[in-house]
Motif scaffolding. Sequence first.
Motif, short mmCIF file in Angstrom:
data_model
loop_
_atom_site.label_atom_id
_atom_site.label_comp_id
_atom_site.label_asym_id
_atom_site.label_seq_id
_atom_site.Cartn_x
_atom_site.Cartn_y
_atom_site.Cartn_z
N SER A 83 38.88 32.30 41.19
CA SER A 83 39.41 30.98 41.51
C SER A 83 38.33 30.14 42.20
O SER A 83 37.31 30.66 42.66
CB SER A 83 40.62 31.12 42.43
OG SER A 83 40.24 31.68 43.67
N GLN A 84 38.61 28.86 42.29
CA GLN A 84 37.65 27.96 42.94
C GLN A 84 37.49 28.30 44.42
O GLN A 84 36.39 28.28 44.96
CB GLN A 84 38.11 26.50 42.78
CG GLN A 84 37.13 25.50 43.36
CD GLN A 84 37.57 24.07 43.12
OE1 GLN A 84 38.63 23.82 42.55
NE2 GLN A 84 36.76 23.12 43.56
N SER A 107 37.54 32.30 32.62
CA SER A 107 38.99 32.56 32.63
C SER A 107 39.33 33.88 33.30
O SER A 107 40.50 34.16 33.57
CB SER A 107 39.52 32.55 31.20
OG SER A 107 38.84 33.54 30.41
N ASN A 108 38.33 34.69 33.57
CA ASN A 108 38.56 35.99 34.20
C ASN A 108 38.92 35.79 35.67
O ASN A 108 38.25 35.07 36.40
CB ASN A 108 37.30 36.85 34.07
CG ASN A 108 37.58 38.31 34.36
OD1 ASN A 108 38.53 38.66 35.05
ND2 ASN A 108 36.72 39.17 33.82
N SER A 109 39.98 36.46 36.12
CA SER A 109 40.40 36.33 37.52
C SER A 109 39.46 37.07 38.46
O SER A 109 39.33 36.71 39.63
CB SER A 109 41.83 36.84 37.70
OG SER A 109 41.92 38.20 37.32
N ASN A 110 38.85 38.14 37.97
CA ASN A 110 37.88 38.87 38.78
C ASN A 110 36.53 38.16 38.75
O ASN A 110 36.22 37.39 37.84
CB ASN A 110 37.72 40.30 38.27
CG ASN A 110 38.98 41.12 38.47
OD1 ASN A 110 39.62 41.03 39.53
ND2 ASN A 110 39.34 41.91 37.48
N ILE A 111 35.72 38.44 39.75
CA ILE A 111 34.45 37.73 39.91
C ILE A 111 33.30 38.68 39.59
O ILE A 111 33.29 39.84 40.04
CB ILE A 111 34.30 37.20 41.34
CG1 ILE A 111 35.45 36.24 41.66
CG2 ILE A 111 32.96 36.51 41.53
CD1 ILE A 111 35.49 35.80 43.10
N THR A 112 32.36 38.20 38.84
CA THR A 112 31.15 38.95 38.54
C THR A 112 29.96 38.27 39.20
O THR A 112 29.79 37.05 39.07
CB THR A 112 30.91 39.04 37.02
OG1 THR A 112 32.04 39.67 36.40
CG2 THR A 112 29.65 39.86 36.72
N LEU A 113 29.18 39.05 39.90
CA LEU A 113 27.99 38.54 40.58
C LEU A 113 26.75 39.08 39.89
O LEU A 113 26.69 40.26 39.55
CB LEU A 113 27.98 38.95 42.05
CG LEU A 113 29.22 38.59 42.88
CD1 LEU A 113 29.10 39.19 44.28
CD2 LEU A 113 29.39 37.08 42.94
#
Length: 202
Positions: A83-84, A107-113
Amino acid sequence: MMKKIFPLSLLAALALSACAKDEPSPTAIRQNTHPVVSDLKYSYRVPATADGTIAVSELARLDSFVSEINPTFGDSVVITGGSQDSQIELERFFKARNLEVYRQTSSNSNITLLLSKAVVTVGNCGNWNEVEDPTNGQALPDNHGCANRNNLARMLAAPGDLRNGRTLSNTIAGPEILGLQKYRTGTLRTQEATSSNTTGEQ
């Protein structure tokens, strides 16, 4: 018998051409021992909660992961997904550690770093693979300035700057200009004068 008379300029040219050798033109320093910059890439996944936020425990795990990498000034991270609000929270997290932050929507709810860390490696000084020869086209040997080159490379705050410099930006030059003006106008107090005044006051 008729004598042939050659112009003086022609004789001089012939004499110079006889003395000249067919040698290659001077070349630059060879690159065998020059510092090399490479990028290390680290990928990390941050699971999000049902409301799209990041749990405190996940931030603690992330902090431990980042500490092991030990990023420095000039390193960067790309935040994708989530999310933002979670992206803003992670942006603050990384900016507090002097990383350049880039955000990408997904669109993925999980975050990739994706963390990028620039490192510089230097060769060992004292390269004796080739015997130094004064007839090698006047090229400087590999050992020329090697230690100084390696020391300067290790001093860089951002090793990536060895690859390409940064764009010019606005700088605050007021303090430097003020010091120069005081020096030129004679209003700059020298250390000797300051020390004597301090001693007199005591």
